[in-house]
Write a protein that holds these residues in place. Sequence first.
Motif, PDB file in Angstrom:
ATOM      1  N   ASN A   1       0.102  20.329   3.492  1.00  0.00           N
ATOM      2  CA  ASN A   1       0.463  21.718   3.796  1.00  0.00           C
ATOM      3  C   ASN A   1       1.463  22.263   2.766  1.00  0.00           C
ATOM      4  O   ASN A   1       2.487  22.868   3.112  1.00  0.00           O
ATOM      5  N   ILE A   2       1.170  22.045   1.507  1.00  0.00           N
ATOM      6  CA  ILE A   2       1.971  22.548   0.391  1.00  0.00           C
ATOM      7  C   ILE A   2       1.108  23.505  -0.404  1.00  0.00           C
ATOM      8  O   ILE A   2      -0.099  23.297  -0.556  1.00  0.00           O
ATOM      9  N   ASP A   3       1.700  24.558  -0.918  1.00  0.00           N
ATOM     10  CA  ASP A   3       0.955  25.529  -1.719  1.00  0.00           C
ATOM     11  C   ASP A   3       0.264  24.815  -2.891  1.00  0.00           C
ATOM     12  O   ASP A   3       0.901  24.049  -3.621  1.00  0.00           O
ATOM     13  N   PRO A   4      -1.050  25.044  -3.100  1.00  0.00           N
ATOM     14  CA  PRO A   4      -1.773  24.357  -4.180  1.00  0.00           C
ATOM     15  C   PRO A   4      -1.180  24.604  -5.558  1.00  0.00           C
ATOM     16  O   PRO A   4      -1.223  23.718  -6.425  1.00  0.00           O
ATOM     17  N   ILE A   5      -0.627  25.792  -5.774  1.00  0.00           N
ATOM     18  CA  ILE A   5      -0.026  26.078  -7.077  1.00  0.00           C
ATOM     19  C   ILE A   5       1.231  25.241  -7.269  1.00  0.00           C
ATOM     20  O   ILE A   5       1.484  24.708  -8.371  1.00  0.00           O
ATOM     21  N   ASP A   6       2.010  25.083  -6.212  1.00  0.00           N
ATOM     22  CA  ASP A   6       3.213  24.246  -6.300  1.00  0.00           C
ATOM     23  C   ASP A   6       2.846  22.790  -6.579  1.00  0.00           C
ATOM     24  O   ASP A   6       3.533  22.103  -7.353  1.00  0.00           O
ATOM     25  N   ILE A   7       1.785  22.300  -5.941  1.00  0.00           N
ATOM     26  CA  ILE A   7       1.337  20.928  -6.199  1.00  0.00           C
ATOM     27  C   ILE A   7       1.019  20.740  -7.671  1.00  0.00           C
ATOM     28  O   ILE A   7       1.379  19.728  -8.291  1.00  0.00           O
ATOM     29  N   ARG A   8       0.348  21.707  -8.250  1.00  0.00           N
ATOM     30  CA  ARG A   8      -0.013  21.597  -9.666  1.00  0.00           C
ATOM     31  C   ARG A   8       1.232  21.615 -10.551  1.00  0.00           C
ATOM     32  O   ARG A   8       1.348  20.828 -11.494  1.00  0.00           O
ATOM     33  N   LYS A   9       2.148  22.489 -10.274  1.00  0.00           N
ATOM     34  CA  LYS A   9       3.364  22.576 -11.085  1.00  0.00           C
ATOM     35  C   LYS A   9       4.170  21.273 -11.022  1.00  0.00           C
ATOM     36  O   LYS A   9       4.710  20.818 -12.031  1.00  0.00           O
ATOM     37  N   ARG A  10       4.243  20.675  -9.854  1.00  0.00           N
ATOM     38  CA  ARG A  10       5.038  19.459  -9.686  1.00  0.00           C
ATOM     39  C   ARG A  10       4.446  18.274 -10.455  1.00  0.00           C
ATOM     40  O   ARG A  10       5.179  17.347 -10.808  1.00  0.00           O
ATOM     41  N   ASN A  11       3.152  18.305 -10.681  1.00  0.00           N
ATOM     42  CA  ASN A  11       2.487  17.151 -11.283  1.00  0.00           C
ATOM     43  C   ASN A  11       2.122  17.336 -12.754  1.00  0.00           C
ATOM     44  O   ASN A  11       1.416  16.496 -13.321  1.00  0.00           O
ATOM     45  N   LEU A  12       2.580  18.403 -13.377  1.00  0.00           N
ATOM     46  CA  LEU A  12       2.232  18.636 -14.776  1.00  0.00           C
ATOM     47  C   LEU A  12       2.809  17.549 -15.680  1.00  0.00           C
ATOM     48  O   LEU A  12       3.923  17.070 -15.475  1.00  0.00           O
ATOM     49  N   MET A  13       2.051  17.153 -16.692  1.00  0.00           N
ATOM     50  CA  MET A  13       2.556  16.186 -17.662  1.00  0.00           C
ATOM     51  C   MET A  13       3.688  16.807 -18.474  1.00  0.00           C
ATOM     52  O   MET A  13       3.735  18.025 -18.675  1.00  0.00           O
ATOM     53  N   LEU A  14       4.609  15.972 -18.915  1.00  0.00           N
ATOM     54  CA  LEU A  14       5.758  16.437 -19.675  1.00  0.00           C
ATOM     55  C   LEU A  14       5.385  16.609 -21.141  1.00  0.00           C
ATOM     56  O   LEU A  14       4.408  16.044 -21.631  1.00  0.00           O
ATOM     57  N   ASN A  15       6.197  17.404 -21.842  1.00  0.00           N
ATOM     58  CA  ASN A  15       6.011  17.545 -23.278  1.00  0.00           C
ATOM     59  C   ASN A  15       6.130  16.171 -23.945  1.00  0.00           C
ATOM     60  O   ASN A  15       6.970  15.356 -23.566  1.00  0.00           O
ATOM     61  N   GLY A  16       5.271  15.926 -24.920  1.00  0.00           N
ATOM     62  CA  GLY A  16       5.288  14.641 -25.616  1.00  0.00           C
ATOM     63  C   GLY A  16       4.479  13.561 -24.946  1.00  0.00           C
ATOM     64  O   GLY A  16       4.444  12.413 -25.413  1.00  0.00           O
ATOM     65  N   SER A  17       3.814  13.898 -23.831  1.00  0.00           N
ATOM     66  CA  SER A  17       2.974  12.916 -23.147  1.00  0.00           C
ATOM     67  C   SER A  17       1.730  12.610 -23.980  1.00  0.00           C
ATOM     68  O   SER A  17       1.418  13.306 -24.946  1.00  0.00           O
ATOM     69  N   THR A  18       1.032  11.574 -23.598  1.00  0.00           N
ATOM     70  CA  THR A  18      -0.178  11.186 -24.315  1.00  0.00           C
ATOM     71  C   THR A  18      -1.397  11.337 -23.423  1.00  0.00           C
ATOM     72  O   THR A  18      -1.311  11.249 -22.199  1.00  0.00           O
ATOM     73  N   MET A  19      -2.529  11.591 -24.067  1.00  0.00           N
ATOM     74  CA  MET A  19      -3.818  11.650 -23.396  1.00  0.00           C
ATOM     75  C   MET A  19      -4.729  10.614 -24.040  1.00  0.00           C
ATOM     76  O   MET A  19      -4.666  10.395 -25.247  1.00  0.00           O
ATOM     77  N   ARG A  20      -5.571   9.998 -23.241  1.00  0.00           N
ATOM     78  CA  ARG A  20      -6.495   9.015 -23.787  1.00  0.00           C
ATOM     79  C   ARG A  20      -7.590   9.717 -24.592  1.00  0.00           C
ATOM     80  O   ARG A  20      -8.083  10.767 -24.210  1.00  0.00           O
ATOM     81  N   VAL A  21      -7.952   9.111 -25.705  1.00  0.00           N
ATOM     82  CA  VAL A  21      -9.101   9.565 -26.483  1.00  0.00           C
ATOM     83  C   VAL A  21     -10.330   8.846 -25.952  1.00  0.00           C
ATOM     84  O   VAL A  21     -10.329   7.617 -25.821  1.00  0.00           O
TER      85      VAL A  21
END
Length: 555
Positions: free
Chosen positions: A160-180
Motif C-alpha cells: 500500500n505504497i504509492d507506485p511512484i514512491d516505490i520506484r524512486k526508493r529503488n533507483l540505482m545510484l550514480n556510478g552503478s554498473t549494469m551487466r552487458v
Amino acid sequence: MAIGQVLGISDNSVNVTVKRIGGGFGAKIDQCNIISTAAALAATTIRKPVKIVVDLDTNMTIYGGRDPFYSTYKVGVDDQGLLQAVQATITSDSGYTGTDPNCPLAPDCVPSCYACPNFLVTPQFVLTNTSCNTYCRTPGTFEGVTLMEEILDHVAATLNIDPIDIRKRNLMLNGSTMRVNHCLLRARARLAGKEALAALKAPLTLTVPKNFISDMIDQLMTSADVDARKQAVAEFNQANRWKKRGIALMSMSWPHSVDLRYPFSVLVSINARDGSVAVSHGGTEMGQGINTKVAQVAAYQLKADMDVVTIRPTNTHVNANSSCTCGSKGSDVASYSVSEACKIIQARLDEVEASVGKKLPWKELILTAWNMGVNLSEKYENGPGEVKSYAVFGVACSEVELDVLTGQYLVTRTDLIEDAGRSLSPLVDVGQVEGGFIMGQGLLTTEKPIYDPTTGKKLSAGTWNYYIPTSHDIPADFRVTLLSNAPNPIGVLSSKVTAEPPVTLSFSIVMALRQAIASARKDAGTPGWFNMNSPLTVEVLQRLCLVDPSSLVIH
C-alpha cells in the motif's frame, strides 16, 4: 553469404545492393534468407531473372513473430519497499525450432534503472507446434524491463505504497554498473563465434555515471501535472461505476549493447568538379532515418551544406562484411564510421586551406585540393571497441479511461521523456520515439496471435484478424520530449540511440489500465492484486472487470 552457401559459389560472385526496405524490426536479419536464397537458386537453375514478392499472409506465416513470453517471479522487500532479492524465470516460445530464441536477451535487462543486491533470473525457451518465431524490435529487452515494472507495481500494491514512491526508493545510484548481455552480443555476432568474443575480452558490465531517472521523474511530475491528475482520477472513479480511469508512471534504463566487433564499412567520396559528396554505408535504411543521420553527420564533419550530400545504396562490394542493421545500432555505428571517414578527409582539406593561406568556398576548396593531388575519398570501418555501450533512460506517464461494460478504452494522454543525449536529428528521433511507443502499445493490447489448436497454424496472418493500433487507439494527447542538457560523452557526436528504448515505455498503458480495472474490481467486491496477461484486448479487459449481470439493474 547465405546465397553463396546455398549455391556453392564464392561470395565475391554475389552482388547484393539495397537502397531501402519497407520496414524490418528484426525479422529480416536472417529469416529473409529463406526468400533470397530461393530466388537465387531459381535464377541459377533456369538462367533467368527471378523476382519473389511475399504477400502479408505468407510473410507472417513464414517469419513467425515475436516470441510469446511467460514469466514468474518471487521478490523480497523490506517494510519500506526496498528490493532485497528478485528471483524470476523467463520462458519464451520459439515455435517449432529455436532459431532465434528471445529469452536469453531478457535477464540482464530485468534490473533496468533499479538497484537490488540479489538477482537470480533464469531464461528458458520451449518448442511448440507453431511456426518458428524471430527477433522483433527490442526482443527480450522489452520483456526484461517490463517484468521489473510489473514486480514494482505488485510490491506497491501489497505494501500500500504509492507506485511512484516505490520506484524512486529503488533507483540505482550514480556510478552503478549494469551487466552487458553477452547472450545478446553472441546472438548478434554469431559468425564470430564464442571463441572470438572471448578473445576480445568483452566487458561484463558498463558503468552508469549518472542515473537521470530521478530528475526525469521530477520533470515529468511537473510538466504532466501528475499529482493533480492522480487526484482527479481518484475522484472520477469514486463518482463512476461503469467507467474507470487510471494513471501510471514508469521509468526504464535500456541497455544499448554494442558488440566489440560490429563493423560497418563506409566510403565517402567527394567529386572534384562540383564538390558533391557521395556516401555509401553498411547499414540498411528501413524508415528509421539512418540515411538522414548519416548525411547530417557527413555535412557537419565536412563543414558543407546538406544539399551537397547524397546517400548511395548499400552494396556488398563497397560495404563488404558490414554487420546487420538491428538493435538500434545501425544509425549509431554507421554515423560513427562516416564521421571518422569525414574527419580524415577534412584534415586533408584543412591542410589545403593552410597552404593557400585563406578560407576557400566549398567548390573552390575541393577543386583546389584535387589539383594538388589530395585524395578526396576515404573508406573507414570501425574497429573492435570503438563504438561504446551505454544506458538509455526514459520515463512515461499514461492516463486511460475504460468502459467497464465493454472493455473498450481510450488513452487520453501520454507524456514521455527520452534521453537521446545530444540528438543527431531531433525530428527523426521524436518520430522514432512516437512510432516505438505505438508499436509497443499494439503488442500489449490489440495484437493477439491466434493459432489452430490442432495443427498450430497461425490464423492471424493478416490485418483481417491481426489488429494493429489505429488512429483511435493511439494517445489522444501525445507529448514527447527529448531530455535536454544531457550530452552523451561516449556517443556519436554526444548522441544516443532512440529507435528501440521507447517500445518498453508503452507498458505505462498497461499499468494505467491495471489501476482502472482495480477500481472496477473493488466496486465489484474483489479488491487486491490480480494477474493480468497481455495482450489486453477488449474481451480480456471486460472479463477482468468482473461485471456481475445481477448488478445491471435500471432503477
